[in-house]
Design a protein around this motif. Sequence first.
Motif, short mmCIF file in Angstrom:
data_model
loop_
_atom_site.label_atom_id
_atom_site.label_comp_id
_atom_site.label_asym_id
_atom_site.label_seq_id
_atom_site.Cartn_x
_atom_site.Cartn_y
_atom_site.Cartn_z
N ILE A 37 0.97 -1.14 0.02
CA ILE A 37 0.01 0.08 -0.12
C ILE A 37 0.85 1.18 0.15
CG2 ILE A 37 -1.69 -1.09 1.13
CD1 ILE A 37 -0.92 0.24 3.67
N THR A 38 0.27 2.33 -0.70
CA THR A 38 1.06 3.65 -0.40
C THR A 38 1.05 4.29 0.61
OG1 THR A 38 -0.83 4.70 -1.07
CG2 THR A 38 0.36 4.00 -2.81
N GLU A 39 1.70 5.26 0.95
CA GLU A 39 1.96 6.30 2.15
C GLU A 39 0.67 6.70 2.52
OE1 GLU A 39 3.98 10.31 3.83
OE2 GLU A 39 4.29 9.52 1.83
N GLN A 40 -0.19 7.23 1.51
CA GLN A 40 -1.46 7.68 1.80
C GLN A 40 -2.62 6.70 2.35
OE1 GLN A 40 0.39 8.28 -0.94
NE2 GLN A 40 1.22 10.36 -0.30
N GLN A 41 -2.44 5.60 1.65
CA GLN A 41 -3.47 4.42 2.19
C GLN A 41 -2.99 3.97 3.50
OE1 GLN A 41 -2.35 1.86 -1.21
NE2 GLN A 41 -4.16 2.29 -2.33
N PHE A 42 -1.81 4.17 3.88
CA PHE A 42 -1.41 3.65 5.23
C PHE A 42 -2.09 4.60 6.34
CE2 PHE A 42 1.01 4.69 9.04
CZ PHE A 42 1.34 3.58 9.34
N TYR A 43 -2.22 5.98 5.96
CA TYR A 43 -2.57 6.87 6.83
C TYR A 43 -4.40 6.87 6.87
CZ TYR A 43 1.96 8.68 7.93
OH TYR A 43 3.27 8.86 8.30
N SER A 44 -4.78 6.51 5.75
CA SER A 44 -6.26 6.31 5.72
C SER A 44 -6.87 5.13 6.60
CB SER A 44 -6.81 6.30 4.17
OG SER A 44 -6.41 5.06 3.54
#
Length: 276
Positions: free
Chosen positions: A49-56
Amino acid sequence: MKSLLRVIFSICFAAGVFLLGANVVGLSRSLRSPAVYTDHSPGRRSAAITEQQFYSRIDTFNGDRQAYFKTLTRAINDAIAHDWEDAGIDRLHMRIPFTENYLLYVASYVYPRLYRKYEYMNYRKAVERGVGLCSQCAIIEVEVLKRMGIRAHVVSLHEHVVAEGEVDPTTHEWWLLDPDFGVTVPHDVATIAADTSLIRPYYIAGGRDPELVSRLQAIFANQPRTVFEGDGATPYSPTKKMIEQLSYVFIWIIPVVLMLPLAVQIYRRRRPAAGG
Protein backbone atom coordinates in the motif's frame (compact mmCIF):
# COMPACT_ATOMS: atom_id res chain seq x y z
CA MET A 1 43.00 41.30 2.88
CA LYS A 2 39.58 42.70 2.02
CA SER A 3 39.66 41.10 -1.40
CA LEU A 4 40.57 37.74 0.18
CA LEU A 5 37.68 38.04 2.62
CA ARG A 6 35.39 38.91 -0.28
CA VAL A 7 36.49 35.73 -2.08
CA ILE A 8 35.95 33.62 1.03
CA PHE A 9 32.57 35.19 1.66
CA SER A 10 31.60 34.63 -1.98
CA ILE A 11 32.56 30.94 -1.80
CA CYS A 12 30.59 30.53 1.44
CA PHE A 13 27.62 32.31 -0.12
CA ALA A 14 27.71 30.00 -3.15
CA ALA A 15 27.91 26.96 -0.89
CA GLY A 16 24.97 28.28 1.12
CA VAL A 17 22.89 28.80 -2.02
CA PHE A 18 23.76 25.28 -3.19
CA LEU A 19 22.74 23.69 0.13
CA LEU A 20 19.59 25.77 0.33
CA GLY A 21 18.72 24.70 -3.21
CA ALA A 22 19.26 21.05 -2.26
CA ASN A 23 16.84 21.47 0.65
CA VAL A 24 14.20 23.03 -1.60
CA VAL A 25 14.57 20.20 -4.12
CA GLY A 26 14.20 17.71 -1.26
CA LEU A 27 10.90 19.27 -0.23
CA SER A 28 9.47 18.44 -3.65
CA ARG A 29 10.71 14.84 -3.74
CA SER A 30 9.25 11.86 -1.90
CA LEU A 31 11.54 9.52 0.01
CA ARG A 32 9.45 6.60 -1.24
CA SER A 33 11.00 4.97 -4.27
CA PRO A 34 8.69 3.19 -6.75
CA ALA A 35 10.99 0.18 -6.24
CA VAL A 36 9.40 -0.52 -2.82
CA TYR A 37 6.39 -1.88 -4.75
CA THR A 38 8.12 -3.64 -7.63
CA ASP A 39 11.47 -5.04 -6.47
CA HIS A 40 10.90 -8.73 -5.63
CA SER A 41 14.39 -9.78 -4.60
CA PRO A 42 14.81 -13.13 -2.77
CA GLY A 43 13.93 -12.84 0.92
CA ARG A 44 12.35 -9.43 0.41
CA ARG A 45 8.74 -8.34 0.91
CA SER A 46 7.48 -5.49 -1.23
CA ALA A 47 5.17 -2.76 0.04
CA ALA A 48 1.51 -3.42 -0.77
CA ILE A 49 0.00 0.00 0.00
CA THR A 50 1.03 3.62 -0.45
CA GLU A 51 1.87 6.13 2.25
CA GLN A 52 -1.52 7.78 1.76
CA GLN A 53 -3.36 4.45 2.02
CA PHE A 54 -1.49 3.71 5.24
CA TYR A 55 -2.70 6.90 6.90
CA SER A 56 -6.25 6.44 5.64
CA ARG A 57 -6.27 3.11 7.48
CA ILE A 58 -4.80 4.21 10.79
CA ASP A 59 -5.79 7.84 11.33
CA THR A 60 -9.13 7.03 12.95
CA PHE A 61 -9.17 5.59 16.48
CA ASN A 62 -12.60 5.05 18.04
CA GLY A 63 -11.33 3.89 21.44
CA ASP A 64 -11.27 0.16 20.67
CA ARG A 65 -7.61 -0.61 21.34
CA GLN A 66 -7.81 -4.27 20.42
CA ALA A 67 -9.18 -3.50 16.96
CA TYR A 68 -6.75 -0.59 16.49
CA PHE A 69 -3.72 -2.72 17.41
CA LYS A 70 -4.68 -5.22 14.70
CA THR A 71 -5.37 -2.51 12.12
CA LEU A 72 -2.15 -0.62 12.76
CA THR A 73 0.08 -3.70 12.95
CA ARG A 74 -1.26 -5.00 9.65
CA ALA A 75 -1.06 -1.59 7.98
CA ILE A 76 2.63 -1.23 8.87
CA ASN A 77 3.31 -4.69 7.46
CA ASP A 78 1.59 -3.69 4.20
CA ALA A 79 3.22 -0.25 3.94
CA ILE A 80 6.85 -1.12 4.71
CA ALA A 81 8.94 -3.22 2.33
CA HIS A 82 11.10 -5.71 4.24
CA ASP A 83 14.58 -5.08 2.85
CA TRP A 84 17.93 -3.91 4.21
CA GLU A 85 20.33 -5.37 1.67
CA ASP A 86 23.23 -3.34 0.26
CA ALA A 87 21.82 -3.68 -3.26
CA GLY A 88 19.02 -1.28 -2.39
CA ILE A 89 21.02 1.23 -0.37
CA ASP A 90 20.52 4.10 -2.82
CA ARG A 91 17.66 2.77 -4.94
CA LEU A 92 15.42 2.42 -1.86
CA HIS A 93 16.97 5.41 -0.05
CA MET A 94 18.37 3.41 2.86
CA ARG A 95 21.19 5.94 2.63
CA ILE A 96 19.46 9.27 3.19
CA PRO A 97 19.63 11.22 -0.11
CA PHE A 98 21.65 14.44 -0.21
CA THR A 99 18.57 16.48 -1.11
CA GLU A 100 16.64 15.02 1.84
CA ASN A 101 19.23 15.74 4.52
CA TYR A 102 22.79 16.45 3.44
CA LEU A 103 24.08 16.09 7.01
CA LEU A 104 22.81 12.51 7.32
CA TYR A 105 24.08 11.86 3.79
CA VAL A 106 27.60 13.01 4.71
CA ALA A 107 27.37 11.04 7.98
CA SER A 108 26.80 7.87 5.92
CA TYR A 109 30.41 8.18 4.70
CA VAL A 110 31.96 9.62 7.87
CA TYR A 111 30.32 7.15 10.27
CA PRO A 112 28.97 4.34 8.07
CA ARG A 113 28.31 1.92 10.94
CA LEU A 114 25.31 4.00 12.05
CA TYR A 115 24.40 6.14 9.05
CA ARG A 116 25.19 4.20 5.87
CA LYS A 117 21.80 2.47 6.05
CA TYR A 118 19.78 4.79 8.21
CA GLU A 119 16.85 3.74 10.40
CA TYR A 120 14.49 6.64 11.09
CA MET A 121 13.27 7.56 14.55
CA ASN A 122 10.71 9.91 12.99
CA TYR A 123 7.89 7.53 12.09
CA ARG A 124 6.48 9.82 9.41
CA LYS A 125 9.80 9.82 7.56
CA ALA A 126 10.02 6.04 7.99
CA VAL A 127 6.54 5.55 6.51
CA GLU A 128 7.29 7.98 3.69
CA ARG A 129 10.41 6.01 2.73
CA GLY A 130 8.57 2.67 3.07
CA VAL A 131 11.45 0.30 3.72
CA GLY A 132 13.04 -1.25 6.81
CA LEU A 133 13.35 -4.28 9.04
CA CYS A 134 11.65 -5.34 12.26
CA SER A 135 13.13 -2.55 14.39
CA GLN A 136 11.99 0.16 11.96
CA CYS A 137 8.49 -1.34 11.95
CA ALA A 138 8.43 -1.46 15.77
CA ILE A 139 9.50 2.19 15.98
CA ILE A 140 6.65 3.18 13.66
CA GLU A 141 4.18 1.17 15.74
CA VAL A 142 5.03 2.66 19.12
CA GLU A 143 5.30 6.20 17.77
CA VAL A 144 1.86 6.02 16.14
CA LEU A 145 0.39 4.61 19.36
CA LYS A 146 2.08 7.41 21.32
CA ARG A 147 0.39 9.92 19.01
CA MET A 148 -2.93 8.25 19.78
CA GLY A 149 -2.31 8.52 23.53
CA ILE A 150 -1.66 4.78 24.00
CA ARG A 151 1.30 3.54 26.01
CA ALA A 152 3.64 1.37 23.99
CA HIS A 153 7.31 0.45 23.90
CA VAL A 154 9.92 -1.36 21.82
CA VAL A 155 11.13 -4.80 22.90
CA SER A 156 14.44 -6.12 21.60
CA LEU A 157 14.73 -9.91 21.44
CA HIS A 158 17.49 -12.14 20.15
CA GLU A 159 17.50 -11.48 16.38
CA HIS A 160 14.11 -9.75 16.35
CA VAL A 161 12.48 -6.51 17.52
CA VAL A 162 8.78 -6.17 18.35
CA ALA A 163 6.47 -3.78 20.18
CA GLU A 164 4.13 -4.05 23.13
CA GLY A 165 0.99 -1.95 23.52
CA GLU A 166 -1.16 -1.44 26.59
CA VAL A 167 -4.58 -2.76 25.62
CA ASP A 168 -6.26 -2.10 28.99
CA PRO A 169 -4.97 0.72 31.26
CA THR A 170 -7.15 -0.43 34.16
CA THR A 171 -5.71 -3.95 34.32
CA HIS A 172 -2.33 -3.02 32.76
CA GLU A 173 -2.77 -5.72 30.13
CA TRP A 174 -0.23 -5.58 27.30
CA TRP A 175 -0.26 -7.25 23.88
CA LEU A 176 2.56 -8.31 21.63
CA LEU A 177 2.58 -6.33 18.36
CA ASP A 178 4.81 -7.64 15.58
CA PRO A 179 4.37 -5.27 12.62
CA ASP A 180 7.22 -6.81 10.64
CA PHE A 181 5.00 -9.90 10.27
CA GLY A 182 1.66 -8.11 10.66
CA VAL A 183 0.74 -10.22 13.68
CA THR A 184 -0.95 -9.23 16.96
CA VAL A 185 -0.89 -11.64 19.91
CA PRO A 186 -3.12 -11.04 22.97
CA HIS A 187 -0.34 -11.77 25.46
CA ASP A 188 2.68 -9.80 26.67
CA VAL A 189 6.25 -10.82 25.84
CA ALA A 190 7.02 -12.12 29.34
CA THR A 191 4.02 -14.47 29.25
CA ILE A 192 4.98 -15.64 25.76
CA ALA A 193 8.56 -16.32 26.84
CA ALA A 194 7.21 -18.69 29.50
CA ASP A 195 5.03 -20.52 26.94
CA THR A 196 6.03 -19.81 23.34
CA SER A 197 3.29 -22.08 21.99
CA LEU A 198 0.93 -19.17 22.66
CA ILE A 199 2.15 -17.33 19.55
CA ARG A 200 1.87 -20.24 17.14
CA PRO A 201 -1.82 -20.01 16.13
CA TYR A 202 -1.58 -16.23 15.57
CA TYR A 203 1.48 -16.38 13.31
CA ILE A 204 0.04 -19.36 11.41
CA ALA A 205 -3.25 -17.50 10.94
CA GLY A 206 -1.18 -14.55 9.68
CA GLY A 207 0.11 -16.74 6.85
CA ARG A 208 3.53 -17.48 8.31
CA ASP A 209 5.34 -20.70 7.49
CA PRO A 210 5.33 -23.27 10.36
CA GLU A 211 9.11 -23.55 10.18
CA LEU A 212 9.43 -19.77 10.56
CA VAL A 213 7.01 -19.85 13.49
CA SER A 214 9.17 -22.48 15.19
CA ARG A 215 12.19 -20.18 14.79
CA LEU A 216 10.20 -17.30 16.24
CA GLN A 217 9.24 -19.45 19.22
CA ALA A 218 12.92 -20.07 19.85
CA ILE A 219 13.60 -16.33 19.59
CA PHE A 220 10.90 -15.47 22.13
CA ALA A 221 12.18 -18.15 24.51
CA ASN A 222 15.77 -16.93 24.25
CA GLN A 223 17.17 -14.62 26.93
CA PRO A 224 18.03 -11.85 27.46
CA ARG A 225 15.42 -9.46 26.12
CA THR A 226 15.35 -5.69 26.55
CA VAL A 227 12.16 -3.74 27.14
CA PHE A 228 12.68 -0.05 26.34
CA GLU A 229 10.09 1.32 28.71
CA GLY A 230 9.18 4.98 28.48
CA ASP A 231 7.62 7.42 26.04
CA GLY A 232 7.28 5.83 22.61
CA ALA A 233 10.46 4.93 20.73
CA THR A 234 12.70 7.55 22.39
CA PRO A 235 14.20 5.15 25.00
CA TYR A 236 15.18 2.79 22.18
CA SER A 237 17.77 5.28 20.91
CA PRO A 238 17.55 8.72 22.57
CA THR A 239 20.85 10.05 21.22
CA LYS A 240 20.01 9.04 17.67
CA LYS A 241 16.59 10.67 17.90
CA MET A 242 18.14 13.92 19.15
CA ILE A 243 20.76 13.94 16.38
CA GLU A 244 18.11 13.24 13.75
CA GLN A 245 15.88 16.06 14.97
CA LEU A 246 18.79 18.52 15.15
CA SER A 247 20.05 17.55 11.70
CA TYR A 248 16.71 18.51 10.14
CA VAL A 249 16.99 21.92 11.81
CA PHE A 250 20.63 22.56 10.98
CA ILE A 251 20.29 21.74 7.27
CA TRP A 252 18.44 25.07 7.10
CA ILE A 253 20.57 27.01 9.58
CA ILE A 254 23.90 26.16 7.95
CA PRO A 255 23.10 27.68 4.52
CA VAL A 256 21.86 30.88 6.16
CA VAL A 257 25.04 31.14 8.23
CA LEU A 258 27.18 30.59 5.12
CA MET A 259 25.31 33.23 3.14
CA LEU A 260 25.15 35.82 5.91
CA PRO A 261 28.72 37.32 5.81
CA LEU A 262 28.55 38.32 2.15
CA ALA A 263 24.98 39.55 2.54
CA VAL A 264 26.02 41.74 5.50
CA GLN A 265 29.07 43.02 3.62
CA ILE A 266 26.97 43.97 0.59
CA TYR A 267 24.38 45.63 2.81
CA ARG A 268 27.04 47.72 4.61
CA ARG A 269 28.54 48.86 1.32
CA ARG A 270 25.24 49.92 -0.13
CA ARG A 271 23.81 51.60 2.98
CA PRO A 272 25.97 54.79 2.81
CA ALA A 273 25.22 55.17 -0.88
CA ALA A 274 21.51 54.86 -0.25
CA GLY A 275 21.75 57.42 2.57
CA GLY A 276 23.62 59.91 0.41
